[in-house]
Design a protein around this motif. Structure first.
Motif, PDB file in Angstrom:
ATOM      1  N   ARG A  50      40.807  35.874  46.112  1.00  0.00           N
ATOM      2  CA  ARG A  50      39.448  36.124  45.617  1.00  0.00           C
ATOM      3  C   ARG A  50      38.499  36.040  46.807  1.00  0.00           C
ATOM      4  O   ARG A  50      38.237  34.950  47.323  1.00  0.00           O
ATOM      5  CB  ARG A  50      39.076  35.084  44.553  1.00  0.00           C
ATOM      6  CG  ARG A  50      39.976  35.136  43.336  1.00  0.00           C
ATOM      7  CD  ARG A  50      39.626  34.037  42.358  1.00  0.00           C
ATOM      8  NE  ARG A  50      40.570  34.025  41.231  1.00  0.00           N
ATOM      9  CZ  ARG A  50      40.596  33.097  40.298  1.00  0.00           C
ATOM     10  NH1 ARG A  50      39.707  32.097  40.332  1.00  0.00           N
ATOM     11  NH2 ARG A  50      41.476  33.154  39.320  1.00  0.00           N
ATOM     12  N   PHE A  51      37.991  37.194  47.225  1.00  0.00           N
ATOM     13  CA  PHE A  51      37.170  37.239  48.439  1.00  0.00           C
ATOM     14  C   PHE A  51      35.822  36.550  48.266  1.00  0.00           C
ATOM     15  O   PHE A  51      35.318  35.936  49.192  1.00  0.00           O
ATOM     16  CB  PHE A  51      37.000  38.683  48.917  1.00  0.00           C
ATOM     17  CG  PHE A  51      38.323  39.332  49.244  1.00  0.00           C
ATOM     18  CD1 PHE A  51      39.218  38.719  50.108  1.00  0.00           C
ATOM     19  CD2 PHE A  51      38.678  40.531  48.669  1.00  0.00           C
ATOM     20  CE1 PHE A  51      40.442  39.300  50.394  1.00  0.00           C
ATOM     21  CE2 PHE A  51      39.890  41.122  48.952  1.00  0.00           C
ATOM     22  CZ  PHE A  51      40.781  40.506  49.819  1.00  0.00           C
ATOM     23  N   GLY A  52      35.232  36.632  47.078  1.00  0.00           N
ATOM     24  CA  GLY A  52      33.946  35.989  46.831  1.00  0.00           C
ATOM     25  C   GLY A  52      34.014  34.475  46.955  1.00  0.00           C
ATOM     26  O   GLY A  52      33.061  33.824  47.387  1.00  0.00           O
ATOM     27  N   GLU A  53      35.168  33.906  46.586  1.00  0.00           N
ATOM     28  CA  GLU A  53      35.356  32.448  46.657  1.00  0.00           C
ATOM     29  C   GLU A  53      36.073  32.028  47.932  1.00  0.00           C
ATOM     30  O   GLU A  53      36.234  30.838  48.200  1.00  0.00           O
ATOM     31  CB  GLU A  53      36.185  31.976  45.453  1.00  0.00           C
ATOM     32  CG  GLU A  53      35.522  32.188  44.112  1.00  0.00           C
ATOM     33  CD  GLU A  53      36.449  31.767  42.972  1.00  0.00           C
ATOM     34  OE1 GLU A  53      36.932  30.613  42.982  1.00  0.00           O
ATOM     35  OE2 GLU A  53      36.707  32.610  42.090  1.00  0.00           O
ATOM     36  N   ASN A  54      36.582  33.022  48.699  1.00  0.00           N
ATOM     37  CA  ASN A  54      37.335  32.754  49.924  1.00  0.00           C
ATOM     38  C   ASN A  54      38.533  31.834  49.650  1.00  0.00           C
ATOM     39  O   ASN A  54      38.753  30.844  50.335  1.00  0.00           O
ATOM     40  CB  ASN A  54      36.428  32.166  51.003  1.00  0.00           C
ATOM     41  CG  ASN A  54      36.888  32.568  52.390  1.00  0.00           C
ATOM     42  OD1 ASN A  54      37.458  33.631  52.573  1.00  0.00           O
ATOM     43  ND2 ASN A  54      36.647  31.713  53.359  1.00  0.00           N
ATOM     44  N   VAL A  55      39.302  32.191  48.602  1.00  0.00           N
ATOM     45  CA  VAL A  55      40.431  31.359  48.186  1.00  0.00           C
ATOM     46  C   VAL A  55      41.546  32.255  47.634  1.00  0.00           C
ATOM     47  O   VAL A  55      41.289  33.373  47.173  1.00  0.00           O
ATOM     48  CB  VAL A  55      39.974  30.332  47.114  1.00  0.00           C
ATOM     49  CG1 VAL A  55      39.633  31.000  45.801  1.00  0.00           C
ATOM     50  CG2 VAL A  55      40.998  29.238  46.906  1.00  0.00           C
ATOM     51  N   ILE A  56      42.774  31.761  47.722  1.00  0.00           N
ATOM     52  CA  ILE A  56      43.911  32.403  47.067  1.00  0.00           C
ATOM     53  C   ILE A  56      44.307  31.494  45.911  1.00  0.00           C
ATOM     54  O   ILE A  56      44.597  30.312  46.117  1.00  0.00           O
ATOM     55  CB  ILE A  56      45.101  32.590  48.023  1.00  0.00           C
ATOM     56  CG1 ILE A  56      44.722  33.548  49.160  1.00  0.00           C
ATOM     57  CG2 ILE A  56      46.326  33.115  47.258  1.00  0.00           C
ATOM     58  CD1 ILE A  56      45.752  33.623  50.274  1.00  0.00           C
ATOM     59  N   VAL A  57      44.283  32.044  44.698  1.00  0.00           N
ATOM     60  CA  VAL A  57      44.669  31.280  43.514  1.00  0.00           C
ATOM     61  C   VAL A  57      46.072  31.720  43.100  1.00  0.00           C
ATOM     62  O   VAL A  57      46.347  32.912  42.970  1.00  0.00           O
ATOM     63  CB  VAL A  57      43.675  31.512  42.354  1.00  0.00           C
ATOM     64  CG1 VAL A  57      44.157  30.829  41.084  1.00  0.00           C
ATOM     65  CG2 VAL A  57      42.289  31.011  42.736  1.00  0.00           C
ATOM     66  N   CYS A  58      46.965  30.748  42.903  1.00  0.00           N
ATOM     67  CA  CYS A  58      48.294  31.004  42.359  1.00  0.00           C
ATOM     68  C   CYS A  58      48.411  30.263  41.035  1.00  0.00           C
ATOM     69  O   CYS A  58      47.877  29.160  40.889  1.00  0.00           O
ATOM     70  CB  CYS A  58      49.386  30.532  43.309  1.00  0.00           C
ATOM     71  SG  CYS A  58      49.462  31.457  44.848  1.00  0.00           S
ATOM     72  N   ASN A  59      49.124  30.871  40.101  1.00  0.00           N
ATOM     73  CA  ASN A  59      49.303  30.237  38.807  1.00  0.00           C
ATOM     74  C   ASN A  59      50.525  30.843  38.136  1.00  0.00           C
ATOM     75  O   ASN A  59      51.152  31.766  38.659  1.00  0.00           O
ATOM     76  CB  ASN A  59      48.050  30.434  37.933  1.00  0.00           C
ATOM     77  CG  ASN A  59      47.883  29.356  36.875  1.00  0.00           C
ATOM     78  OD1 ASN A  59      48.819  28.628  36.548  1.00  0.00           O
ATOM     79  ND2 ASN A  59      46.691  29.263  36.321  1.00  0.00           N
ATOM     80  N   SER A  60      50.838  30.330  36.963  1.00  0.00           N
ATOM     81  CA  SER A  60      51.885  30.891  36.111  1.00  0.00           C
ATOM     82  C   SER A  60      51.296  30.977  34.706  1.00  0.00           C
ATOM     83  O   SER A  60      50.312  30.307  34.387  1.00  0.00           O
ATOM     84  CB  SER A  60      53.151  30.037  36.150  1.00  0.00           C
ATOM     85  OG  SER A  60      52.865  28.694  35.870  1.00  0.00           O
TER      86      SER A  60
END
Length: 132
Positions: A50-60
């Motif tokens: 997510r570029f707006g948050e400057n983060v990579i989110v991983c989930n299941s």
């Protein structure tokens, strides 16, 4: 955000294999998603920069319900970049190798050994898809 979407329902990705993706992040992208799992409602790996948050989110996701997310703030690419990602599917965890060599690790929560479903969508134009 662009609604590009590539979906495979009968993939033969087995534990120990690596999925290699290459493509270009759209110039106006807010992020993109790579989903691997049993079906669209049962995902073993949801990888979502997510570029707006400057983060990579991983989930299941289990039966359409999201589980506890993992956030990694090591984002080494941005809109307009051409990138390569390698997703290694292990018995215990997924390892996503980013373009600069950093690895994002996420547990294989259901200990699946075979993944038939893959979906790449959002602001990422896929140019190459390979399983090793």
């Amino acid at each position: 955000m662009s609604k590009d979407k590539m979906e495979i329902h009968h993939m033969d990705l087995k534990s120990g294999m690596t999925l290699k993706l290459k493509g270009k992040i759209n110039d106006n992208a807010h992020g993109f998603t790579i989903n691997l799992g049993q079906s669209p409602e049962n995902l073993d790996l949801h990888f979502n920069p997510r570029f707006g948050e400057n983060v990579i989110v991983c989930n299941s996701q289990n039966g359409g319900s999201w589980e506890q997310e993992h956030r990694d703030d090591h984002i080494c690419f941005s809109p307009g970049n051409e990138i390569k990602l390698a997703v290694t599917f292990g018995e215990d965890e997924f390892q996503v190798k980013l373009p600069d060599g950093h690895q994002v690790k996420f547990p294989n929560r259901r200990k699946c050994s075979h993944l038939p479903y893959c979906c790449v969508e959002g602001g990422f134009s896929l140019t190459s898809f390979k399983m090793d």
